[in-house]
Design an enzyme around this catalytic site. Sequence first.
Site, PDB file in Angstrom:
ATOM      1  N   SER A   7      40.144  33.279  34.303  1.00 38.85           N
ATOM      2  CA  SER A   7      38.712  33.352  34.611  1.00 38.85           C
ATOM      3  C   SER A   7      38.265  34.719  35.092  1.00 38.85           C
ATOM      4  O   SER A   7      37.114  35.116  34.886  1.00 38.85           O
ATOM      5  CB  SER A   7      38.334  32.288  35.655  1.00 38.85           C
ATOM      6  OG  SER A   7      39.073  32.476  36.843  1.00 38.85           O
ATOM      7  N   SER A  38      38.419  26.638  37.618  1.00 38.56           N
ATOM      8  CA  SER A  38      37.011  26.581  37.225  1.00 38.56           C
ATOM      9  C   SER A  38      36.860  27.351  35.914  1.00 38.56           C
ATOM     10  O   SER A  38      37.363  28.471  35.795  1.00 38.56           O
ATOM     11  CB  SER A  38      36.125  27.202  38.302  1.00 38.56           C
ATOM     12  OG  SER A  38      34.782  27.279  37.860  1.00 38.56           O
ATOM     13  N   LEU A  41      46.843  24.643  38.614  1.00 38.92           N
ATOM     14  CA  LEU A  41      48.261  24.909  38.374  1.00 38.92           C
ATOM     15  C   LEU A  41      49.158  24.482  39.534  1.00 38.92           C
ATOM     16  O   LEU A  41      50.384  24.497  39.396  1.00 38.92           O
ATOM     17  CB  LEU A  41      48.469  26.399  38.091  1.00 38.92           C
ATOM     18  CG  LEU A  41      47.871  26.885  36.765  1.00 38.92           C
ATOM     19  CD1 LEU A  41      47.842  28.400  36.723  1.00 38.92           C
ATOM     20  CD2 LEU A  41      48.655  26.333  35.584  1.00 38.92           C
ATOM     21  N   ASN A  86      49.978  34.416  34.200  1.00 39.51           N
ATOM     22  CA  ASN A  86      49.239  35.428  34.948  1.00 39.51           C
ATOM     23  C   ASN A  86      48.784  34.947  36.320  1.00 39.51           C
ATOM     24  O   ASN A  86      48.730  35.735  37.266  1.00 39.51           O
ATOM     25  CB  ASN A  86      48.022  35.882  34.127  1.00 39.51           C
ATOM     26  CG  ASN A  86      47.021  36.620  34.978  1.00 39.51           C
ATOM     27  OD1 ASN A  86      47.234  37.772  35.369  1.00 39.51           O
ATOM     28  ND2 ASN A  86      45.907  35.966  35.306  1.00 39.51           N
ATOM     29  N   SER A 110      54.721  41.841  39.928  1.00 39.82           N
ATOM     30  CA  SER A 110      54.110  42.792  40.850  1.00 39.82           C
ATOM     31  C   SER A 110      55.175  43.782  41.293  1.00 39.82           C
ATOM     32  O   SER A 110      56.368  43.457  41.299  1.00 39.82           O
ATOM     33  CB  SER A 110      53.550  42.051  42.073  1.00 39.82           C
ATOM     34  OG  SER A 110      53.217  42.942  43.115  1.00 39.82           O
ATOM     35  N   TYR A 136      54.423  36.655  50.119  1.00 41.16           N
ATOM     36  CA  TYR A 136      53.987  36.895  48.733  1.00 41.16           C
ATOM     37  C   TYR A 136      55.045  37.686  47.973  1.00 41.16           C
ATOM     38  O   TYR A 136      55.381  37.365  46.833  1.00 41.16           O
ATOM     39  CB  TYR A 136      52.652  37.643  48.730  1.00 41.16           C
ATOM     40  CG  TYR A 136      52.244  38.181  47.396  1.00 41.16           C
ATOM     41  CD1 TYR A 136      51.722  37.343  46.413  1.00 41.16           C
ATOM     42  CD2 TYR A 136      52.368  39.539  47.104  1.00 41.16           C
ATOM     43  CE1 TYR A 136      51.342  37.842  45.171  1.00 41.16           C
ATOM     44  CE2 TYR A 136      51.994  40.045  45.867  1.00 41.16           C
ATOM     45  CZ  TYR A 136      51.478  39.199  44.900  1.00 41.16           C
ATOM     46  OH  TYR A 136      51.111  39.692  43.685  1.00 41.16           O
ATOM     47  N   LYS A 151      57.265  36.966  44.446  1.00 38.43           N
ATOM     48  CA  LYS A 151      57.322  37.867  43.300  1.00 38.43           C
ATOM     49  C   LYS A 151      58.762  38.316  43.012  1.00 38.43           C
ATOM     50  O   LYS A 151      59.107  38.562  41.852  1.00 38.43           O
ATOM     51  CB  LYS A 151      56.393  39.055  43.507  1.00 38.43           C
ATOM     52  CG  LYS A 151      54.908  38.672  43.414  1.00 38.43           C
ATOM     53  CD  LYS A 151      54.590  38.019  42.062  1.00 38.43           C
ATOM     54  CE  LYS A 151      53.123  37.738  41.867  1.00 38.43           C
ATOM     55  NZ  LYS A 151      52.818  37.168  40.534  1.00 38.43           N
ATOM     56  N   VAL A 191      45.973  47.051  41.321  1.00 37.82           N
ATOM     57  CA  VAL A 191      45.044  46.842  40.214  1.00 37.82           C
ATOM     58  C   VAL A 191      43.701  46.464  40.823  1.00 37.82           C
ATOM     59  O   VAL A 191      43.628  45.587  41.683  1.00 37.82           O
ATOM     60  CB  VAL A 191      45.517  45.721  39.267  1.00 37.82           C
ATOM     61  CG1 VAL A 191      44.585  45.622  38.055  1.00 37.82           C
ATOM     62  CG2 VAL A 191      46.949  45.955  38.816  1.00 37.82           C
ATOM     63  N   THR A 237      41.016  44.485  41.149  1.00 43.18           N
ATOM     64  CA  THR A 237      40.519  43.143  40.826  1.00 43.18           C
ATOM     65  C   THR A 237      39.987  42.522  42.122  1.00 43.18           C
ATOM     66  O   THR A 237      39.828  43.212  43.126  1.00 43.18           O
ATOM     67  CB  THR A 237      41.651  42.250  40.267  1.00 43.18           C
ATOM     68  OG1 THR A 237      42.655  42.090  41.288  1.00 43.18           O
ATOM     69  CG2 THR A 237      42.296  42.866  39.028  1.00 43.18           C
TER      70      THR A 237
END
Length: 255
Positions: A15, A39, A66, A92, A146, A161, A165, A196, A198
């Site tokens: 999305s 969504s 997910l 992703n 990552s 996190y 990864k 990145v 985002t």
Amino acid sequence: MERWKDRVALVTGASVGIGAAVARALVQQGMKVVGCARSVDKIEKLAAECQSAGFPGTLIPYKCDLSVEEEILSMFSAIKTLHQGVDVCINNAGLARPEPLLSGKTEGWRTMLDVNVMAVSICTREAYQSMKERDIDDGHIININSMNGHSVVPQSVVHFYSATKYAVTALTEGLRQELREAKTHIRATCISPGLVETGFAFKLHDNDPERAAATYESIRCLKAEDMANAVIYVLSAPPHVQIGDIQMRPTEQVS
């Protein structure tokens, strides 16, 4: 990319950000792309944009949480019914919660494990089974990893996190080995970016938008399109070439 024309790719977390850029790039290359997210409003808008632009492929939005295995299995069943199966799986979707090891909430840790590790593993298994039952021998599974999966930075909010990864790094190599044992030419790759630009940092630091913004203002970051280009590069490699991991940082990034 000619051999991928009209074939089916699944892109999770399609999305926004990297997922949306990858989905768009694959549609531009003529693939049928199932883009999933919790969504689908933004995916539907992207699908309309791709159609208006006259891209040769199609983007099919699919609503899927997910963190719920039943929803993942239902999605793969629907893809089988409507499109025969998955030829390319791009894992992703991923997230980070600011939960340090010494004081973090278990719920946040579990959410990261569910999406970053379990969903990747379940989608990988189901994608492989989809390929196997159709005798697809040239499929590709790409995990968006990552640089945090290769080094632990001294920031407590990303330590758990980072552990998820590191798991993706191990899962990708383990997958490559199992695919060799299965004597298939299906390939496994992970792409490991640094910063990145985002919405990722804004979700990580959702209580501190200024800190999130500063993350992207300090240097010239990678763009989601740079990641999409890396995916195209990986898929474009000749069948005898196995790209294991692409590590990419902004030129100005230190760690």
